[in-house]
Design an enzyme around this catalytic site. Structure first.
Site, mmCIF file in Angstrom:
data_model
loop_
_atom_site.group_PDB
_atom_site.id
_atom_site.type_symbol
_atom_site.label_atom_id
_atom_site.label_comp_id
_atom_site.label_asym_id
_atom_site.label_seq_id
_atom_site.Cartn_x
_atom_site.Cartn_y
_atom_site.Cartn_z
ATOM 1 N N TYR A 21 0.841 -1.203 0.000
ATOM 2 C CA TYR A 21 0.000 0.000 0.000
ATOM 3 C C TYR A 21 0.876 1.253 0.000
ATOM 4 O O TYR A 21 1.737 1.412 0.866
ATOM 5 C CB TYR A 21 -0.908 -0.033 1.231
ATOM 6 C CG TYR A 21 -1.872 1.121 1.365
ATOM 7 C CD1 TYR A 21 -2.338 1.814 0.258
ATOM 8 C CD2 TYR A 21 -2.347 1.503 2.613
ATOM 9 C CE1 TYR A 21 -3.234 2.855 0.395
ATOM 10 C CE2 TYR A 21 -3.256 2.549 2.773
ATOM 11 C CZ TYR A 21 -3.695 3.219 1.652
ATOM 12 O OH TYR A 21 -4.590 4.258 1.788
ATOM 13 N N CYS A 22 0.655 2.136 -0.983
ATOM 14 C CA CYS A 22 1.332 3.432 -1.058
ATOM 15 C C CYS A 22 2.848 3.232 -1.064
ATOM 16 O O CYS A 22 3.390 2.528 -1.902
ATOM 17 C CB CYS A 22 0.867 4.318 0.096
ATOM 18 S SG CYS A 22 1.503 6.014 0.049
ATOM 19 N N LEU A 23 3.553 3.815 -0.113
ATOM 20 C CA LEU A 23 5.004 3.670 -0.025
ATOM 21 C C LEU A 23 5.398 2.211 0.151
ATOM 22 O O LEU A 23 6.432 1.768 -0.368
ATOM 23 C CB LEU A 23 5.514 4.521 1.138
ATOM 24 C CG LEU A 23 6.999 4.507 1.477
ATOM 25 C CD1 LEU A 23 7.836 4.809 0.254
ATOM 26 C CD2 LEU A 23 7.282 5.516 2.580
#
Length: 580
Positions: A311-313
């Protein structure tokens, strides 16, 4: 020449510069004055050398204002007069019907006219660098957002009506809230955390911490089905916030949903860094994070590949790990899922306003002082990107309307911020955002560059339509970088709410399409037009996709692996998620 305690004179001078920048940064909220000045000088100099543009702007101002004055002269006598300027589709500031009545319609329309003119004045100036133009336009918008008539009691009809009906109690209650917030800020006291608690109301899916090192705790969730898919799922959350965005309340927990669908789920919970962790690097997050988690899972579920989701980073880090594993003939990944994760940072949205050599040097000096990026600095940047939603509307609701803030699970998670280690965050911003090394094939893992084209595991990439952090067109660039089957989903909502999109939630929709390795490229806008919209949650087709990439059902594995020395250490959600 040697200075105090053996430091050389150049080292003393460098330390002095860093101390000055760090002190300045406390007042500028991390924005580099040099970067801002360069942007404004670039704009002013080129504006001064563009008499044609200036004349065009003046003509535009006179023409629009003359027309507006005629419109405003009719507004008091025509209650059904049409707006002079229609707000943008996502502009919610003047949605209340009270804004359509005189004199508030004239006030709001006059403000929008000035907004429109300033946008015209700060864009398309010949010769201005695009980055500088974006910074000037963004700064002008921040000033205009601050001066919006919605922010003042005398020019906001909603506040005026509330004041009349409540006898002014809304202003009294708002003043009390303002005093409380100022007290928390000045005394650096933590604000009231609300009624939702981690481990009691949030992050309550049953499980055990089965592994812990300096950087992560690995949670294995308890099965709820008699049999499970042979391939487990490893979720790699972003460490800019706590992991439980994916395990909020029982009704909207992605973890619980996956477990109930018959998957064995493992979750990384990141340590919240302190000054002692200042030298943790991107390599540490890869090796002590993802690779350590995979090694642990292989002991608990031996001889099985793993579905990995980031997720994301955490998704960006997962793509790095997946490329390095593919390069090194490590085939332990059955599939790769990326939630709002960027791999090419050339169009990384308005966050790029804070990324240039001057900004990064300034931010590094601020982190050098503390050893980490403070949560206030991160929240300040995100607040600027969404100043109306996160700042001005909140101030109006709480200080002028006197409304008591309500806390839901997503808001409670959003307030539970984490820090970022000095070395890691500097590498992340320089190597990925500034230099775009990952997309360019220059990113180094174990002394050798990696390429996302080496990944052969199928990819499921999710982007959200109104994402301010990872714009969907930026996430879509994964199609240009991977030479494998890619299933792409574009879902309604923003960076967080679009991912927390459980089945049964109203007003949710998504588009989905698949590109095989041999297919020709489809531009993002063409993809948007070609794929139909489906009502409902994207979680359901994702689970169907995971099932199609899985093999047989088996009995659930043990919690941990006693024969490998992996004993349950404590109940989920563990200890790291509670670190402040």
């Amino acid at each position: 020449m040697t200075g105090i305690q053996g430091a050389t004179m150049p080292e003393i001078k460098t330390t002095l510069d860093r101390m000055i920048h760090a002190m300045e940064g406390r007042f500028t909220k991390g924005m580099s004055p040099a970067s801002l000045l360069l942007a404004y000088m670039d704009w002013l100099i080129h504006m001064g050398h563009s008499p044609g543009k200036i004349a065009e702007m003046m003509e535009n101002m006179l023409r629009k204002h003359s027309a507006f004055l005629l419109w405003a002269s009719r507004a008091p006598f025509d209650p059904d007069i049409k707006p002079f300027i229609n707000p943008l589709a996502d502009d919610r500031r003047f949605k209340d019907p009270a804004w359509s009545k005189f004199p508030y319609n004239v006030i709001s329309q006059n403000f929008m006219l000035h907004e429109q003119w300033w946008h015209y004045a700060t864009t398309n100036i010949p010769g201005v660098a695009k980055h500088h133009e974006n910074m000037v336009t963004f700064s002008a918008r921040q000033w205009l957002d601050m001066l919006s008539p919605t922010n003042f009691a005398l020019t906001n009809p909603v506040v005026a009506n509330r004041t009349l009906t409540s006898g002014g109690m809304n202003l009294v209650q708002g003043m009390q809230k303002l005093v409380e917030d100022l007290q928390h800020s000045l005394l650096e006291e933590p604000p009231h955390e609300g009624d939702l608690k981690v481990g009691r109301d949030l992050a309550v899916t049953p499980g055990k911490v089965v592994y812990r090192n300096r950087l992560i705790e690995l949670i294995q969730y308890s099965p709820t089905t008699e049999k499970v898919r042979a391939e487990p799922i490893l979720i790699v959350p972003a460490w800019i916030m706590k992991y439980y965005i994916l395990d909020l309340s029982p009704h909207n927990s992605m973890v619980k949903y996956l477990v109930d669908q018959g998957f064995t789920v493992f979750m990384i919970s990141w340590h919240n860094p302190t000054v002692e962790d200042r030298d943790l690097s991107m390599k540490d997050y890869t090796q002590k994070g993802i690779m350590a988690a995979l090694d642990t899972i292989n002991k608990i579920v031996p001889d099985q590949k793993v579905h990995a989701a980031g997720y994301c980073l955490g998704g960006t880090l997962l793509s790095i790990a997946a490329a390095a594993m593919a390069r090194d003939e490590d085939h332990r990944l059955q599939s790769v899922t990326l939630f709002t994760a960027q791999t090419d940072f050339t169009e990384a949205g308005e966050l790029m306003l804070f990324i240039d050599e001057s900004q990064l040097s300034y931010m590094e000096d601020m982190m050098w002082e503390k050893g980490y990026l403070d949560t206030k600095q991160m929240s300040g940047a995100f607040m600027l990107l969404r100043s109306y939603d996160l700042l001005w509307s909140r101030m109006v609701n709480e200080y002028l309307l006197g409304d008591q803030p309500t806390t839901n699970d997503l808001m409670a998670w959003n307030a539970d911020a984490t820090r970022m280690p000095y070395r890691m965050h500097s590498q992340y911003l320089r190597l990925l955002f500034l230099n775009n090394d990952l997309a360019s094939g220059r990113y180094i893992v174990n002394d050798r560059p990696i390429s996302l084209r080496d990944i052969r595991a199928p990819v499921f990439a999710v982007a959200t339509l109104t994402d301010h952090v990872a714009p969907w067109r930026s996430v879509y660039k994964i199609h240009d970088l991977c030479n494998t089957e890619i299933t792409f989903v574009l879902t309604s909502g923003g960076h967080n709410a679009g991912i927390v999109s459980e089945p049964g939630r109203p007003r949710r929709s998504f588009q989905i399409g698949q590109q095989r390795a041999e297919d020709k490229h489809i531009p993002a806008e063409q993809w948007l037009q070609q794929h139909q919209k489906h009502e409902g949650s994207w979680w359901e087709p994702w689970v169907g996709w995971l099932e199609s990439k899985s093999t047989e059902y088996t009995l659930p594995p043990e919690m941990g692996s006693p024969e490998s020395g992996l004993y349950p250490l404590c109940d989920a959600p563990g200890n790291y998620v509670l670190e402040k």
